[in-house]
Design a protein around this motif. Structure first.
Motif, PDB file in Angstrom:
ATOM      1  N   MET A   1       0.821  -1.209   0.000  1.00  0.00           N
ATOM      2  CA  MET A   1       0.000   0.000   0.000  1.00  0.00           C
ATOM      3  C   MET A   1       0.854   1.258   0.000  1.00  0.00           C
ATOM      4  O   MET A   1       0.605   2.201  -0.760  1.00  0.00           O
ATOM      5  CB  MET A   1      -0.930   0.003   1.209  1.00  0.00           C
ATOM      6  N   GLU A   2       1.897   1.295   0.846  1.00  0.00           N
ATOM      7  CA  GLU A   2       2.725   2.493   0.916  1.00  0.00           C
ATOM      8  C   GLU A   2       3.566   2.672  -0.342  1.00  0.00           C
ATOM      9  O   GLU A   2       3.829   3.798  -0.760  1.00  0.00           O
ATOM     10  CB  GLU A   2       3.610   2.449   2.165  1.00  0.00           C
ATOM     11  N   ALA A   3       3.985   1.579  -0.959  1.00  0.00           N
ATOM     12  CA  ALA A   3       4.717   1.692  -2.221  1.00  0.00           C
ATOM     13  C   ALA A   3       3.807   2.257  -3.307  1.00  0.00           C
ATOM     14  O   ALA A   3       4.217   3.104  -4.114  1.00  0.00           O
ATOM     15  CB  ALA A   3       5.257   0.331  -2.640  1.00  0.00           C
ATOM     16  N   TYR A   4       2.559   1.801  -3.335  1.00  0.00           N
ATOM     17  CA  TYR A   4       1.597   2.309  -4.309  1.00  0.00           C
ATOM     18  C   TYR A   4       1.348   3.802  -4.085  1.00  0.00           C
ATOM     19  O   TYR A   4       1.356   4.599  -5.029  1.00  0.00           O
ATOM     20  CB  TYR A   4       0.291   1.524  -4.189  1.00  0.00           C
ATOM     21  N   ALA A   5       1.146   4.183  -2.816  1.00  0.00           N
ATOM     22  CA  ALA A   5       0.866   5.582  -2.495  1.00  0.00           C
ATOM     23  C   ALA A   5       2.056   6.484  -2.791  1.00  0.00           C
ATOM     24  O   ALA A   5       1.899   7.638  -3.192  1.00  0.00           O
ATOM     25  CB  ALA A   5       0.464   5.707  -1.026  1.00  0.00           C
ATOM     26  N   ALA A   6       3.273   5.965  -2.597  1.00  0.00           N
ATOM     27  CA  ALA A   6       4.475   6.782  -2.777  1.00  0.00           C
ATOM     28  C   ALA A   6       4.886   6.911  -4.237  1.00  0.00           C
ATOM     29  O   ALA A   6       5.392   7.959  -4.643  1.00  0.00           O
ATOM     30  CB  ALA A   6       5.630   6.181  -1.969  1.00  0.00           C
ATOM     31  N   PHE A   7       4.659   5.848  -5.029  1.00  0.00           N
ATOM     32  CA  PHE A   7       5.242   5.844  -6.370  1.00  0.00           C
ATOM     33  C   PHE A   7       4.226   5.709  -7.511  1.00  0.00           C
ATOM     34  O   PHE A   7       4.612   5.820  -8.674  1.00  0.00           O
ATOM     35  CB  PHE A   7       6.266   4.715  -6.484  1.00  0.00           C
ATOM     36  N   CYS A   8       2.954   5.477  -7.189  1.00  0.00           N
ATOM     37  CA  CYS A   8       1.967   5.287  -8.258  1.00  0.00           C
ATOM     38  C   CYS A   8       0.836   6.301  -8.199  1.00  0.00           C
ATOM     39  O   CYS A   8       0.568   7.004  -9.167  1.00  0.00           O
ATOM     40  CB  CYS A   8       1.404   3.869  -8.201  1.00  0.00           C
TER      41      CYS A   8
ATOM     42  N   LEU B   1      -2.653   8.108  -1.770  1.00  0.00           N
ATOM     43  CA  LEU B   1      -3.835   7.602  -1.075  1.00  0.00           C
ATOM     44  C   LEU B   1      -4.063   8.427   0.183  1.00  0.00           C
ATOM     45  O   LEU B   1      -3.107   8.789   0.876  1.00  0.00           O
ATOM     46  CB  LEU B   1      -3.655   6.129  -0.684  1.00  0.00           C
ATOM     47  N   SER B   2      -5.308   8.702   0.479  1.00  0.00           N
ATOM     48  CA  SER B   2      -5.645   9.423   1.705  1.00  0.00           C
ATOM     49  C   SER B   2      -5.614   8.462   2.889  1.00  0.00           C
ATOM     50  O   SER B   2      -5.554   7.238   2.720  1.00  0.00           O
ATOM     51  CB  SER B   2      -7.041  10.030   1.578  1.00  0.00           C
ATOM     52  N   GLU B   3      -5.678   9.000   4.093  1.00  0.00           N
ATOM     53  CA  GLU B   3      -5.730   8.139   5.280  1.00  0.00           C
ATOM     54  C   GLU B   3      -7.006   7.304   5.269  1.00  0.00           C
ATOM     55  O   GLU B   3      -6.997   6.144   5.690  1.00  0.00           O
ATOM     56  CB  GLU B   3      -5.630   8.983   6.554  1.00  0.00           C
ATOM     57  N   ALA B   4      -8.095   7.878   4.786  1.00  0.00           N
ATOM     58  CA  ALA B   4      -9.351   7.126   4.714  1.00  0.00           C
ATOM     59  C   ALA B   4      -9.225   5.958   3.742  1.00  0.00           C
ATOM     60  O   ALA B   4      -9.740   4.857   3.997  1.00  0.00           O
ATOM     61  CB  ALA B   4     -10.493   8.047   4.284  1.00  0.00           C
ATOM     62  N   GLN B   5      -8.530   6.165   2.629  1.00  0.00           N
ATOM     63  CA  GLN B   5      -8.311   5.070   1.680  1.00  0.00           C
ATOM     64  C   GLN B   5      -7.394   4.005   2.278  1.00  0.00           C
ATOM     65  O   GLN B   5      -7.583   2.814   2.049  1.00  0.00           O
ATOM     66  CB  GLN B   5      -7.739   5.624   0.380  1.00  0.00           C
ATOM     67  N   ARG B   6      -6.409   4.436   3.045  1.00  0.00           N
ATOM     68  CA  ARG B   6      -5.549   3.470   3.726  1.00  0.00           C
ATOM     69  C   ARG B   6      -6.364   2.641   4.716  1.00  0.00           C
ATOM     70  O   ARG B   6      -6.197   1.415   4.807  1.00  0.00           O
ATOM     71  CB  ARG B   6      -4.401   4.185   4.445  1.00  0.00           C
ATOM     72  N   ASP B   7      -7.237   3.280   5.477  1.00  0.00           N
ATOM     73  CA  ASP B   7      -8.116   2.550   6.387  1.00  0.00           C
ATOM     74  C   ASP B   7      -8.928   1.512   5.620  1.00  0.00           C
ATOM     75  O   ASP B   7      -9.067   0.362   6.051  1.00  0.00           O
ATOM     76  CB  ASP B   7      -9.076   3.510   7.106  1.00  0.00           C
ATOM     77  N   HIS B   8      -9.463   1.932   4.489  1.00  0.00           N
ATOM     78  CA  HIS B   8     -10.270   1.021   3.670  1.00  0.00           C
ATOM     79  C   HIS B   8      -9.429  -0.169   3.194  1.00  0.00           C
ATOM     80  O   HIS B   8      -9.902  -1.318   3.204  1.00  0.00           O
ATOM     81  CB  HIS B   8     -10.855   1.756   2.470  1.00  0.00           C
ATOM     82  N   PHE B   9      -8.210   0.098   2.774  1.00  0.00           N
ATOM     83  CA  PHE B   9      -7.352  -0.970   2.286  1.00  0.00           C
ATOM     84  C   PHE B   9      -7.095  -2.008   3.370  1.00  0.00           C
ATOM     85  O   PHE B   9      -7.133  -3.220   3.111  1.00  0.00           O
ATOM     86  CB  PHE B   9      -6.028  -0.389   1.784  1.00  0.00           C
ATOM     87  N   TYR B  10      -6.822  -1.554   4.598  1.00  0.00           N
ATOM     88  CA  TYR B  10      -6.587  -2.497   5.690  1.00  0.00           C
ATOM     89  C   TYR B  10      -7.843  -3.318   5.992  1.00  0.00           C
ATOM     90  O   TYR B  10      -7.759  -4.534   6.209  1.00  0.00           O
ATOM     91  CB  TYR B  10      -6.117  -1.757   6.948  1.00  0.00           C
TER      92      TYR B  10
ATOM     93  N   GLU C   1      -4.450   0.917  13.708  1.00  0.00           N
ATOM     94  CA  GLU C   1      -4.053  -0.406  14.191  1.00  0.00           C
ATOM     95  C   GLU C   1      -2.708  -0.830  13.626  1.00  0.00           C
ATOM     96  O   GLU C   1      -1.923  -1.505  14.292  1.00  0.00           O
ATOM     97  CB  GLU C   1      -5.136  -1.432  13.848  1.00  0.00           C
ATOM     98  N   GLN C   2      -2.430  -0.430  12.382  1.00  0.00           N
ATOM     99  CA  GLN C   2      -1.107  -0.735  11.800  1.00  0.00           C
ATOM    100  C   GLN C   2      -0.007  -0.042  12.592  1.00  0.00           C
ATOM    101  O   GLN C   2       1.030  -0.653  12.904  1.00  0.00           O
ATOM    102  CB  GLN C   2      -1.078  -0.285  10.335  1.00  0.00           C
ATOM    103  N   ARG C   3      -0.224   1.218  12.943  1.00  0.00           N
ATOM    104  CA  ARG C   3       0.777   1.958  13.705  1.00  0.00           C
ATOM    105  C   ARG C   3       0.958   1.348  15.096  1.00  0.00           C
ATOM    106  O   ARG C   3       2.086   1.271  15.601  1.00  0.00           O
ATOM    107  CB  ARG C   3       0.362   3.426  13.795  1.00  0.00           C
ATOM    108  N   GLN C   4      -0.127   0.908  15.697  1.00  0.00           N
ATOM    109  CA  GLN C   4      -0.033   0.257  17.005  1.00  0.00           C
ATOM    110  C   GLN C   4       0.760  -1.038  16.911  1.00  0.00           C
ATOM    111  O   GLN C   4       1.567  -1.346  17.795  1.00  0.00           O
ATOM    112  CB  GLN C   4      -1.436  -0.016  17.544  1.00  0.00           C
ATOM    113  N   GLN C   5       0.548  -1.793  15.842  1.00  0.00           N
ATOM    114  CA  GLN C   5       1.263  -3.056  15.679  1.00  0.00           C
ATOM    115  C   GLN C   5       2.755  -2.812  15.473  1.00  0.00           C
ATOM    116  O   GLN C   5       3.598  -3.546  15.996  1.00  0.00           O
ATOM    117  CB  GLN C   5       0.684  -3.853  14.518  1.00  0.00           C
ATOM    118  N   PHE C   6       3.087  -1.760  14.731  1.00  0.00           N
ATOM    119  CA  PHE C   6       4.495  -1.407  14.561  1.00  0.00           C
ATOM    120  C   PHE C   6       5.132  -1.079  15.910  1.00  0.00           C
ATOM    121  O   PHE C   6       6.265  -1.490  16.194  1.00  0.00           O
ATOM    122  CB  PHE C   6       4.631  -0.205  13.611  1.00  0.00           C
ATOM    123  N   GLU C   7       4.409  -0.349  16.752  1.00  0.00           N
ATOM    124  CA  GLU C   7       4.954   0.009  18.061  1.00  0.00           C
ATOM    125  C   GLU C   7       5.119  -1.215  18.951  1.00  0.00           C
ATOM    126  O   GLU C   7       6.103  -1.328  19.694  1.00  0.00           O
ATOM    127  CB  GLU C   7       4.054   1.046  18.749  1.00  0.00           C
TER     128      GLU C   7
END
Length: 305
Positions: A141-148, A151-160, A181-187
């Protein structure tokens, strides 16, 4: 002369028919965000690098991967199988996807042991399954958002949330369902992530193994560094990857963004995304047409010319 590493005879890669049977649905619908994200070869390779680096930084995952997979001896086949499995999970008919995922789960059930530090592990440990699913969703997801395409935060939520369709089949029931939840899991995993020589060995292997289509192969080393660029800053430093040789230059970033945007518009014939579109009675170019989305909604591809 091939620059692929010498080693045992290469294993076969399974063959999957993404075109038949006609009309057979996939785990994800054609208008899903997943069908958009996983179609782009730029983000697929870059995101895969990011995901594997996050996984290899965890002691138990690292040991399981390096001691029980063919990657160290036959990296090309391993990468091809992983790429196929990624596309199967998104684009293949449901019955095909479920069968192959059951096979992966059964194989993981046999993977267990003890790390060099003496820590017991098993591949189907829920904590590790959730971490691997988290890294996969984050990386692609982050590779797509960075290079293609941004994506908004809402779209990221939807993707998860959307990713749980396949995550549950992989038994990753606790995988993140939102950006928070992704950020919490990273922590939670942060204390367990560490530098290790295997990580540098992995990077060396993927830089010298011809894993990309011929027209993208000259950019392989650049795309490896792009994958590193998506890691959290604290992890890049911890893994010792902040040096100049691992840094993505600004002009390289711009070049990859240009290519990523190009492959948002140009379909690659006879690939999983185009074949799956045709299976569903849609044009092969369905995922590559202009689309619109209101703020906070997932993109909806238009099948209209």
């Amino acid at each position: 002369m091939s620059n692929e590493p010498r080693g045992p005879r290469r294993r076969a890669v399974p063959q999957v028919d993404f075109l038949q049977p006609s009309g057979a649905p996939a785990l994800y619908a054609p208008d899903s965000l997943a069908w958009q994200v996983f179609k782009n070869p730029i983000s697929l390779f870059i995101g895969g690098i990011t995901a594997v680096l996050l996984e290899l930084a965890e002691e138990r995952v690292r040991t399981g991967v390096w001691e029980h997979s063919i990657f160290p001896t036959d990296p090309l086949t391993r990468m091809q199988r992983t790429g196929l499995m990624t596309h199967v999970s998104v684009y293949a008919p449901v019955e095909v996807a479920e069968k192959l995922i059951r096979g992966v789960v059964a194989m993981h059930a046999r993977v267990q042991g003890t790390t060099p530090k003496g820590t017991p592990y098993r591949a189907n440990d829920p904590e590790l399954l959730n971490w691997v699913q988290c890294t996969v969703s984050f990386g692609f997801m982050e590779a797509y958002a960075a290079f293609c395409r941004p994506l908004s935060e809402a779209q990221r939520d939807h993707f998860y949330r959307e990713s749980m369709v396949s995550a549950r089949l992989f038994l990753a029931h606790g995988a993140p369902q939102s950006l928070a939840e992704q950020r919490q899991q990273f922590e939670r995993m942060r204390p367990h992530l560490e530098a290790h020589p295997i990580i540098l060995q992995f990077l060396e292997i993927v830089q010298r193994t011809s894993a990309l289509p011929l027209f993208l192969r000259p950019l392989q080393s650049t795309m490896v560094r792009a994958g590193i660029s998506l890691l959290p800053d604290w992890l890049t430093e911890r893994l010792g990857l902040q040096g100049k040789q691992w840094r993505l230059k600004s002009w390289e970033q711009r070049m990859l963004k240009t290519l990523g945007a190009l492959f948002e518009r140009v379909p690659l014939p006879n690939t999983a995304p185009t074949l799956a579109s045709r299976r569903m009675g849609l044009p092969a170019s369905y995922l590559y047409k202009r689309f619109t989305a209101t703020a906070g909604e997932q993109p909806m591809a238009s099948a209209q010319p």
